[in-house]
Write a protein that holds these residues in place. Structure first.
Motif, PDB file in Angstrom:
ATOM      1  N   THR A   1       1.830  -1.495 -10.457  1.00  0.00           N
ATOM      2  CA  THR A   1       1.983  -1.413  -9.010  1.00  0.00           C
ATOM      3  C   THR A   1       1.388  -2.627  -8.309  1.00  0.00           C
ATOM      4  O   THR A   1       0.540  -3.328  -8.866  1.00  0.00           O
ATOM      5  CB  THR A   1       1.333  -0.118  -8.460  1.00  0.00           C
ATOM      6  N   HIS A   2       1.841  -2.827  -7.080  1.00  0.00           N
ATOM      7  CA  HIS A   2       1.343  -3.907  -6.231  1.00  0.00           C
ATOM      8  C   HIS A   2       0.248  -3.422  -5.290  1.00  0.00           C
ATOM      9  O   HIS A   2      -0.293  -4.218  -4.514  1.00  0.00           O
ATOM     10  CB  HIS A   2       2.506  -4.470  -5.412  1.00  0.00           C
ATOM     11  N   LEU A   3      -0.084  -2.148  -5.358  1.00  0.00           N
ATOM     12  CA  LEU A   3      -1.081  -1.587  -4.433  1.00  0.00           C
ATOM     13  C   LEU A   3      -2.497  -1.947  -4.876  1.00  0.00           C
ATOM     14  O   LEU A   3      -2.774  -2.046  -6.074  1.00  0.00           O
ATOM     15  CB  LEU A   3      -0.942  -0.062  -4.372  1.00  0.00           C
TER      16      LEU A   3
ATOM     17  N   LYS B   1       8.978   2.516  -4.721  1.00  0.00           N
ATOM     18  CA  LYS B   1       8.258   1.796  -3.668  1.00  0.00           C
ATOM     19  C   LYS B   1       6.917   1.267  -4.166  1.00  0.00           C
ATOM     20  O   LYS B   1       6.444   0.234  -3.703  1.00  0.00           O
ATOM     21  CB  LYS B   1       8.019   2.734  -2.479  1.00  0.00           C
TER      22      LYS B   1
ATOM     23  N   ASN C   1       1.193  -8.838  -4.749  1.00  0.00           N
ATOM     24  CA  ASN C   1       0.137  -7.881  -4.399  1.00  0.00           C
ATOM     25  C   ASN C   1       0.235  -7.467  -2.938  1.00  0.00           C
ATOM     26  O   ASN C   1       0.354  -8.323  -2.061  1.00  0.00           O
ATOM     27  CB  ASN C   1      -1.237  -8.536  -4.574  1.00  0.00           C
ATOM     28  N   SER C   2       0.154  -6.196  -2.659  1.00  0.00           N
ATOM     29  CA  SER C   2       0.086  -5.733  -1.269  1.00  0.00           C
ATOM     30  C   SER C   2      -1.318  -5.958  -0.732  1.00  0.00           C
ATOM     31  O   SER C   2      -2.302  -5.755  -1.450  1.00  0.00           O
ATOM     32  CB  SER C   2       0.419  -4.246  -1.184  1.00  0.00           C
TER      33      SER C   2
ATOM     34  N   ILE D   1      -3.654  -4.640   2.351  1.00  0.00           N
ATOM     35  CA  ILE D   1      -3.705  -3.581   3.358  1.00  0.00           C
ATOM     36  C   ILE D   1      -4.800  -3.919   4.362  1.00  0.00           C
ATOM     37  O   ILE D   1      -5.950  -4.136   3.988  1.00  0.00           O
ATOM     38  CB  ILE D   1      -4.003  -2.213   2.699  1.00  0.00           C
TER      39      ILE D   1
ATOM     40  N   HIS E   1       8.498  -5.189  -6.319  1.00  0.00           N
ATOM     41  CA  HIS E   1       7.617  -5.725  -5.276  1.00  0.00           C
ATOM     42  C   HIS E   1       6.522  -6.495  -6.002  1.00  0.00           C
ATOM     43  O   HIS E   1       5.382  -6.047  -6.106  1.00  0.00           O
ATOM     44  CB  HIS E   1       7.025  -4.543  -4.477  1.00  0.00           C
TER      45      HIS E   1
ATOM     46  N   GLU F   1      -9.283  -6.914   4.945  1.00  0.00           N
ATOM     47  CA  GLU F   1      -8.130  -6.915   4.054  1.00  0.00           C
ATOM     48  C   GLU F   1      -8.492  -6.356   2.679  1.00  0.00           C
ATOM     49  O   GLU F   1      -9.375  -6.881   2.001  1.00  0.00           O
ATOM     50  CB  GLU F   1      -7.606  -8.345   3.887  1.00  0.00           C
TER      51      GLU F   1
ATOM     52  N   ARG G   1       5.668  -2.411  -9.158  1.00  0.00           N
ATOM     53  CA  ARG G   1       5.514  -3.863  -9.067  1.00  0.00           C
ATOM     54  C   ARG G   1       6.821  -4.593  -9.415  1.00  0.00           C
ATOM     55  O   ARG G   1       7.065  -5.699  -8.919  1.00  0.00           O
ATOM     56  CB  ARG G   1       4.381  -4.342  -9.982  1.00  0.00           C
TER      57      ARG G   1
ATOM     58  N   GLU H   1       3.591   2.419   4.233  1.00  0.00           N
ATOM     59  CA  GLU H   1       3.412   1.625   3.006  1.00  0.00           C
ATOM     60  C   GLU H   1       1.973   1.142   2.826  1.00  0.00           C
ATOM     61  O   GLU H   1       1.692   0.356   1.927  1.00  0.00           O
ATOM     62  CB  GLU H   1       4.389   0.446   3.006  1.00  0.00           C
ATOM     63  N   GLU H   2       1.063   1.628   3.656  1.00  0.00           N
ATOM     64  CA  GLU H   2      -0.323   1.174   3.612  1.00  0.00           C
ATOM     65  C   GLU H   2      -1.143   2.099   2.724  1.00  0.00           C
ATOM     66  O   GLU H   2      -1.914   2.925   3.223  1.00  0.00           O
ATOM     67  CB  GLU H   2      -0.909   1.179   5.033  1.00  0.00           C
TER      68      GLU H   2
END
Lengths: 335, 335, 335, 335
Positions: free
Chosen positions: A261-263, A71, A80-81, A83, A77, A89, A74, A229-230
């Motif tokens: 990662t996209h976080l 999850k 970029n996430s 949040i 996914h 943002e 990257r 997912e936040e």
């Protein structure tokens, strides 16, 4: 995943292993050399427990060639996430500056600091109500009262608020908190992570004191695998033998994480260095390296702070730091 | 505690500091040199927050000369503590050997292993019901059912049982557990420690992955400061850059702890090394160094263990290890 | 220096200690408390061996309150040192960019790269002639021939040259080298340091793989104490348990060193991270944090480099990196 | 060695890689999966530079499945090596006890200590003539005179002598030294290692301050690859964040090394712990874990030792330690 078999391995045990893998929909490619036989495992190997295979007597070693997380990955996914924290943002291109005292001490203190940091350019307010302290004799935070005072500071300034949860039992007090922080010492408090995966709030996950980046991502995966997912990551320094700083700030974690990662990723130069005079240069460096946000300790009277005064900036120092951050931002590294 | 003042420090601020210390019944001796003025603080300085003083602008540095812990401190409690675990004494001269599987998997498994390890000389049974796993996709333990199976194994063998608690909310299931383990990842879960300080059960406190010995003792102090003085320490290796072993077993912690504290110390060579073939030599070394006990993972079928099979001994290997431990015991270092 | 005496210390031994200190022109201030007696040592305590005092049976502990270094100490030399490297000033405000291949491989290679990096903005040329390799079977450098090729590249481009010395016996080949590098593995090769203290060339002293900042400064002190004051420090990452990067780049070392010493500091993001794709963001971060220079590996064909190809940038990537560095420079942190 | 190729890798580049490997007599087995293609390299891959392959743009990662060392590898030399040090066999089953002062200070001192430790059971004499000290202002050893005094002590007692070399230029003074020590700080002084590979004397190679076991073996390989196969390894603790001991003694290195190599291993509990009171328990533990020898600092007057007095035992303490070691020996772990 690659499994290196021992020389002269038992054929029946190998057949058993292949059957077991087949049962998990994992394909196998054999590659037989003169000194080694190597099995290539093909399919979704995140479900395969590498340690379990490594324990087999026919196996010499197991090497992962895929990441053990999904999850947060990257690869699955690529975008970029972003949040949303009560309208702000994180990860969307705007530098988020979270500021405030280590501990909430009184209404005057938290409201005064909130107004100062907002005026200086902070976009969120931090303040500790539950404090993880090494000594049981040190100030442990105002707890429930602290959260109430933080909410008053939010009412006054409109800044979204960030504060740390230390135990599942405290979560009921976090109803109006905008951004729930998991501290470094709780990064692998897996029961807490799972519970945070079931709520609908952004989580700020600090890196453990001696955690690898992969372990940190696995902790984020814990939260996400339960449905939330936040998640935002926060680099706050790792423990090394160096004693001139409280921890060693690992800024290379920024580009490494941007690949893995996209976080979004936030940097805390206050805890990482432990000294207020080192905060500004490291804040500027983190911004230049492309961090999505910064978390900086600010206290109106650092000399009388209940905890961590030594690493807190004054509001004046913070205002100067924000100016320096903003100057460097147009030239920051982009991912 | 020693406070080193900056050159040309402000006289009024110094007077304020002295007043504040006086209010805590701390005496002050001034020692003025040509380049430095040094204050010696006299009295119970465990109540003084060194970081708070270090944050003052007139202060250059603060050095502790007393330990920040009291209840665990051997200076205030010179006699070795002996902790009773359902009839087995830890720290009283008898080598306690805790053995069992990493995870409880089934009735047959835990009862079978319990009988094997008892026959081989184990004095307590371990088994994980709640498992802290890095990956959310790995086996998380049988949880409540696991504790019930462990209790059946106790009924069968009479061995006191040790199992890990991961969260305050699980404690209600620990009513019949004899020895409550705090895992390495929870060593600084301060809320859990405080709660364990309020129950009447012996606690087995594992060292954190990158904790100093002093931090570990401060965590024991958390438990003791709430009233529960039944604490046993467990060395299980620390994280280093070495990759040939899972962690680096710090056996020098044994003589260091014997000086600093009166609490018993147990060594876990299974988690420390991560490989079953390294367990026996490290168990023998720990016994020779004067450990009060050992905790060893044993599994009847390590090749199919749900977790950590690679570091588990078979019952046969364990029986041989116990023989080696017993042979070395008469010549072990005494404190 | 502060000496904490044991309770009930022997009066005669204390008198001996005081006499010995007096013989070194060290004054003593006694501060007697109820539980501890503390001696404050006054004067130039860099000559006092703390370990020697700590070994005395009447002494419980010794705490330094002064730094053990003099020549590198900013307190005794408040102005930034500027080191002249064949006309290029290091530490004088101009960002020095040292670039070139890990190993010198051929005339075409080093001359080609030298021209490329000069065109892109490099101010000095690096290239390894003597290569410290973990394996005896890996390429060990062109040695004497390598230095000759490097000199040709200098003739062609005019760039001052930097290269590493690994042993005193090689120094005779360094007559025309402008800037002599001491590698991380030789940071505590004290015989080499002393010899470098007797030559008249600027020295680039890399931080050891697991050295503290204080130890690094003590190694610089070795060179300076022999008479050579032309020392530049180079941060290149320290060893931690993190495996995603080759080392952990410690950028907080920049502001820490700017306080402790007057010597210039250069950052090597190539060795620190180990991956070429991480070099640009870390170069930008180091520049923003106020480094006096950067050392970046560049190779015209990183895929066929004899050593460390994985961390080398191509000349095109390097040119882009220089652009990013120059963009951030006007907003870099100033000391 | 296993090479994991990137998805959609270029066919021509792959053909080039295969040709290059063929030129080194390395066979290739391809294993094509849906998401990954894996190459298994077969043959003597110690000659293949993994970093070079990793740098290729078609390659995602490289994993070693064979050790990068040959001469030190137990796989190619299954029988324990026995090293003769002037008649004393190291690795042949007899526990070797090397004892003596950190630094040689005078004829009376070294001869007196030599007689004491011989009487107590030491089998070799240690003493430092060249001292690697962090500070240039600390005592650097008696150097040439020190070696002469050590030889006098040998003449008096017949004990073989061990002393440290810090630089190639000193080697000419080591003609009569029996056992040449390479200190931790020089473990990767590769020029020195190569030179030691060309002499005909046993070498005692200490582990670097933050070296992995594999790097340590690679340094032994450096010596052996030049022709000198008389190498003994010495574990002396590694650097961690723990401050209660000088270093962290890694006793698990003993069983790990016994698997990886045929070379004997000696343990130095004095440098590893840094405190004389921790030496005896760690010496006993190391003996129990199966070390081939111990190296212990002994000083007739530790309180006035020129260096490291704090970690030296008195001759009386040493005699007691030897008794404890001998008692545990019959029950030590065997390999």
């Amino acid at each position: 995943m690659i499994v290196i078999l021992k020389k002269d391995h038992d054929a029946e045990q190998l057949a058993n292993l292949k059957d077991w893998l087949k049962g998990m929909n994992i394909g196998v490619h054999m590659s037989e050399g003169s000194s080694q036989t190597v099995m290539g495992l093909i399919g979704d190997t995140t479900v395969v427990d590498a340690d379990l295979i490594r324990a087999l007597s026919i196996v010499e070693d197991v090497k992962r060639v895929q990441e053990p997380y999904k999850k947060v990955n990257r690869k699955f996914h690529p975008v970029n996430s972003i949040i949303d924290v009560d309208g702000e943002e994180v990860g969307g291109g705007k530098m988020q500056i979270i500021a405030g005292p280590c501990s909430i001490e009184s209404e005057e203190q938290i409201c005064g600091i909130a107004q100062s940091v907002k005026a200086a350019g902070a976009t969120m307010l931090r303040g500790g109500a539950f404090k993880p302290r090494t000594s049981p004799y040190a100030f442990q935070g105002l707890r429930k009262e602290g959260i109430e005072l933080l909410l008053q500071a939010k009412k006054l300034t409109g800044l979204p608020i960030v504060t740390e949860v230390m135990d599942i039992s405290q979560l009921e007090m976090f109803g109006d908190v905008d951004f729930v922080q998991v501290g470094a010492r709780n990064m692998q408090n897996f029961e807490l992570l799972k519970e945070l995966g079931r709520i609908k709030k952004p989580i700020l996950l600090k890196r453990g004191l001696s955690s690898t980046i992969e372990e940190w991502l696995m902790s984020a995966e814990y939260i996400m695998s339960e449905g939330n997912e936040e998640v935002v990551l926060c680099e706050r320094g790792i423990r090394t033998f160096e004693t001139a700083t409280r921890n060693t700030l690992d800024l290379a974690a920024i580009p490494v994480l941007k690949e893995m990662t996209h976080l979004p990723i936030i940097v805390d130069p206050s805890h990482a260095t432990g000294y207020s005079r080192l905060v500004a240069p490291m804040a500027v460096a983190a911004a230049a390296a492309g961090a999505d946000g910064l978390m900086i300790e600010v206290h109106n009277d650092p000399q009388r702070a209940f905890s961590d005064g030594i690493q807190s900036q004054t509001p004046e120092q913070f205002a100067q730091t924000v100016e320096k951050i903003e100057a460097v931002l147009p030239h920051a590294y982009k991912y």
